[in-house]
Design a protein around this motif. Sequence first.
Motif, PDB file in Angstrom:
ATOM      1  N   LYS A   1     -36.352  28.164  32.981  1.00 18.74           N
ATOM      2  CA  LYS A   1     -36.976  28.576  31.800  1.00 18.74           C
ATOM      3  C   LYS A   1     -36.408  30.091  31.505  1.00 18.74           C
ATOM      4  N   LEU A   2     -35.937  30.769  32.651  1.00 14.85           N
ATOM      5  CA  LEU A   2     -35.354  32.200  32.428  1.00 14.85           C
ATOM      6  C   LEU A   2     -34.127  31.712  31.499  1.00 14.85           C
ATOM      7  N   TYR A   3     -33.435  30.742  31.831  1.00 13.13           N
ATOM      8  CA  TYR A   3     -32.026  30.307  30.931  1.00 13.13           C
ATOM      9  C   TYR A   3     -32.578  29.943  29.677  1.00 13.13           C
ATOM     10  N   GLY A   4     -33.611  29.318  29.598  1.00 10.82           N
ATOM     11  CA  GLY A   4     -33.891  29.120  28.083  1.00 10.82           C
ATOM     12  C   GLY A   4     -33.976  30.207  27.228  1.00 10.82           C
ATOM     13  N   VAL A   5     -34.404  31.312  27.947  1.00  8.83           N
ATOM     14  CA  VAL A   5     -34.581  32.581  27.274  1.00  8.83           C
ATOM     15  C   VAL A   5     -33.332  33.081  26.783  1.00  8.83           C
ATOM     16  N   VAL A   6     -32.295  33.047  27.801  1.00 11.00           N
ATOM     17  CA  VAL A   6     -31.052  33.747  27.437  1.00 11.00           C
ATOM     18  C   VAL A   6     -30.415  32.815  26.377  1.00 11.00           C
ATOM     19  N   PHE A   7     -30.467  31.565  26.512  1.00  8.92           N
ATOM     20  CA  PHE A   7     -30.152  30.678  25.300  1.00  8.92           C
ATOM     21  C   PHE A   7     -30.650  31.053  24.152  1.00  8.92           C
ATOM     22  N   ALA A   8     -32.043  31.322  24.211  1.00  9.62           N
ATOM     23  CA  ALA A   8     -32.640  31.716  22.885  1.00  9.62           C
ATOM     24  C   ALA A   8     -32.097  32.862  22.249  1.00  9.62           C
ATOM     25  N   ILE A   9     -31.768  33.891  23.119  1.00 10.96           N
ATOM     26  CA  ILE A   9     -31.105  35.212  22.467  1.00 10.96           C
ATOM     27  C   ILE A   9     -29.649  35.193  22.233  1.00 10.96           C
ATOM     28  N   ILE A  10     -28.928  34.420  23.265  1.00  9.64           N
ATOM     29  CA  ILE A  10     -27.437  34.455  23.135  1.00  9.64           C
ATOM     30  C   ILE A  10     -26.777  33.722  21.750  1.00  9.64           C
ATOM     31  N   VAL A  11     -27.354  32.424  21.759  1.00  5.92           N
ATOM     32  CA  VAL A  11     -26.825  31.594  20.982  1.00  5.92           C
ATOM     33  C   VAL A  11     -26.947  31.949  19.439  1.00  5.92           C
ATOM     34  N   PRO A  12     -27.968  32.367  18.980  1.00  3.28           N
ATOM     35  CA  PRO A  12     -28.111  33.061  17.689  1.00  3.28           C
ATOM     36  C   PRO A  12     -27.110  34.209  17.374  1.00  3.28           C
ATOM     37  N   LEU A  13     -27.279  34.892  18.398  1.00  2.62           N
ATOM     38  CA  LEU A  13     -26.340  36.189  18.429  1.00  2.62           C
ATOM     39  C   LEU A  13     -24.808  35.883  18.302  1.00  2.62           C
ATOM     40  N   MET A  14     -24.284  34.731  18.596  1.00  2.00           N
ATOM     41  CA  MET A  14     -22.915  34.396  18.670  1.00  2.00           C
ATOM     42  C   MET A  14     -22.686  33.849  17.384  1.00  2.00           C
ATOM     43  N   PHE A  15     -23.520  33.227  16.566  1.00  2.00           N
ATOM     44  CA  PHE A  15     -23.547  32.830  15.294  1.00  2.00           C
ATOM     45  C   PHE A  15     -23.417  34.100  14.324  1.00  2.00           C
ATOM     46  N   LYS A  16     -24.414  34.696  14.603  1.00  2.00           N
ATOM     47  CA  LYS A  16     -24.507  36.035  13.764  1.00  2.00           C
ATOM     48  C   LYS A  16     -23.091  37.103  13.772  1.00  2.00           C
ATOM     49  N   THR A  17     -22.538  37.052  15.022  1.00  2.00           N
ATOM     50  CA  THR A  17     -21.429  37.823  15.250  1.00  2.00           C
ATOM     51  C   THR A  17     -20.196  37.143  14.739  1.00  2.00           C
ATOM     52  N   GLY A  18     -19.979  35.865  14.644  1.00  2.00           N
ATOM     53  CA  GLY A  18     -19.215  35.068  13.962  1.00  2.00           C
ATOM     54  C   GLY A  18     -18.948  35.439  12.678  1.00  2.00           C
ATOM     55  N   MET A  19     -20.345  35.453  12.152  1.00  2.00           N
ATOM     56  CA  MET A  19     -20.471  35.385  10.667  1.00  2.00           C
ATOM     57  C   MET A  19     -19.958  36.880  10.162  1.00  2.00           C
ATOM     58  N   ASP A  20     -20.642  37.845  10.967  1.00  2.00           N
ATOM     59  CA  ASP A  20     -19.939  39.341  10.549  1.00  2.00           C
ATOM     60  C   ASP A  20     -18.779  39.442  10.656  1.00  2.00           C
ATOM     61  N   ALA A  21     -18.129  38.720  11.529  1.00  2.00           N
ATOM     62  CA  ALA A  21     -16.457  38.818  11.876  1.00  2.00           C
ATOM     63  C   ALA A  21     -15.707  38.209  10.569  1.00  2.00           C
ATOM     64  N   SER A  22     -16.541  37.447   9.972  1.00  2.00           N
ATOM     65  CA  SER A  22     -15.619  36.387   8.796  1.00  2.00           C
ATOM     66  C   SER A  22     -16.239  36.373   7.579  1.00  2.00           C
ATOM     67  N   ASN A  23     -17.173  37.193   7.035  1.00  2.00           N
ATOM     68  CA  ASN A  23     -17.997  36.875   5.943  1.00  2.00           C
ATOM     69  C   ASN A  23     -17.605  38.138   4.891  1.00  2.00           C
ATOM     70  N   GLU A  24     -18.150  38.202   3.821  1.00  2.00           N
ATOM     71  CA  GLU A  24     -17.989  39.233   2.824  1.00  2.00           C
ATOM     72  C   GLU A  24     -18.161  40.591   3.047  1.00  2.00           C
ATOM     73  N   THR A  25     -19.219  40.966   4.005  1.00  2.00           N
ATOM     74  CA  THR A  25     -19.480  42.151   4.502  1.00  2.00           C
ATOM     75  C   THR A  25     -18.583  42.764   5.550  1.00  2.00           C
ATOM     76  N   ASN A  26     -17.636  42.115   6.049  1.00  2.00           N
ATOM     77  CA  ASN A  26     -16.089  42.581   6.859  1.00  2.00           C
ATOM     78  C   ASN A  26     -15.520  43.216   6.080  1.00  2.00           C
ATOM     79  N   PRO A  27     -14.986  44.418   6.633  1.00  2.00           N
ATOM     80  CA  PRO A  27     -13.884  45.169   5.903  1.00  2.00           C
ATOM     81  C   PRO A  27     -12.754  44.477   5.565  1.00  2.00           C
ATOM     82  N   ASN A  28     -12.420  43.341   6.506  1.00  2.00           N
ATOM     83  CA  ASN A  28     -11.082  42.631   6.464  1.00  2.00           C
ATOM     84  C   ASN A  28     -11.135  41.588   5.444  1.00  2.00           C
TER      85      ASN A  28
END
Length: 559
Positions: free
Chosen positions: A49-76
């Motif tokens: 159940k604790l692992y489930g909480v980790v998944f619920a936090i980490i997986v969306p964060l991974m998607f958000k970070t991937g988008m931040d690194a490659s989207n229109e808002t990134n300086p590159n």
Amino acid sequence: MSNLVNHLKDFFSLETLDGRLKPSENQLKRQAIINRVNPQSRWSSLEFKLYGVVFAIIVPLMFKTGMDASNETNPNYPRFAHLLSNGWMWGRKVDNSDQQYRFFRDNFLMLCGLISIHCLLRRIVNIFSGTRKRTYFDFGFGILFLIGAHGVNCLKIFIHILISFSIAHYIPSYKIAITLVWIFVISTLFINHHFRNFKIGVSLVDDGFKGIIARWDVFFNFTLLRMLSYALDYLEKKRQNGNLLEKSNSNLSNLDDRQRLEAPLPISDYNIINYIAYITYTPLFIAGPIITFNDYIYQSNYQQLATVTNYKRTFIYFLRLMFCIFVMEFILHHMYVVAVSKTKAWNGDSPFQISMIGMFNLNIIWLKLLIPWRLFRFWSLLDGIDPPENMIRCMDNNFSAVAFWRAWHRSYNKWIVRYIYIPLGGGGKYRILNSLFVFSFVAIWHDIELRLLMWGWLVVIFLLPEILATYAFKRYQEESWFRYLCGFGAVINIWMMMIANLFGFCLGKDGTLHLLHDLFRTFSGIQFFILSSGALFVASQVMFELRENEMRRGINVKC
């Protein structure tokens, strides 16, 4: 709610991908698999159940970070924006810059039309052909398809396949024939790489119609595997001098997938018509999955897949295919990581962002291979031929380097094991040396590049710690702490697999060195490395439980 969960489990189960992956029908073998694991599921425990909480936090964060690194808002963004195209999802751009997947994506509707025409003609011919063998249709359709696909370049393909056929049939010595076949086939990799545009001086060939796919050599590597399969299967049959024919002719029914590899076919089945039908079998010609000659002839002319009774299974397989296509489109419309890696536009990005650029690049590589393979296998299933499923695990559902290569491009892995690894001695005394030879062939087969050859050797080096650790700690597998020790080993394995594949296929030398520098030479990098390793440990425990859950049902795919 529980019914929905059960339906989702069934939908994403191994059996929906490949009937070969169902629980063993041998009750003793099935029970032996079940007895190897803890009968009590851990999903409802506090730990998971604790692992489930980790998944619920980490997986969306991974998607958000991937988008931040490659989207229109990134300086590159201005550095890679020119590689993006107009998309169809919510007015967003789409990253269609990967040449390999772009070819498939842009020709998807044409492929669907070809599938419809092929299946319709097959059914019409079956009505009027009576008991005539299916391979005659495959022979005729395959030649027409080859001419349409490659135009006059199909002459180059026929030269290759006829030379291989002649070596197998007209060299009397078994050992000499085997040696010459291997020398010829491997040399074609180098010849085609360096002289694919060589002009022979005949205008009809040099300047004639080149077909829909002018680069005939791009897909020739799969043809090469079929050439070898036919030659090696035939030479093995010829060496037996037909002795199995009298003993086993009544046994050509209900053979399983392993028995079909050495199906006791009559020597007369190894003829030029069946050979060309096999080489040019249209559903699997472009990219596989790979099916051996013996298996193809057995399923074609002796026992076809019962498509009428497998409509439900094939339809669910089609839904899995469509789900993967939607996931791929979602990623390409929301994460432009391929364009980022092509332009090396990661200046100022954090180690977390660079790692997500690499990780989602790897996921796209996995999907860009999985989707065509599943489409072609779906086509083959509709046609009554059941090749092995190429991808049975999600790329992110791997913790073992050894097991990863059993699940990645599974039909190719089976081909390698049958025709290279086992003949060399398999996992015996020279296991590491055999693995080095295998991955050298795999690297050269993919492309004649030093970078890929180094990747192949790097993979073998990264296999060593796992092989040695497995041997050293196997005796402790009944201990309660063993699962956690394996979790730490899995974290190391995952990092090494990621680094090897990021170097070989995504970030290249510069990007990988940049990531490693930031990981271990900056405070934020060290912090990210520790936190991400903890997340990988959690993920490894979940992966362990997923496999144990399969084994509780009598399924052990060893990957």
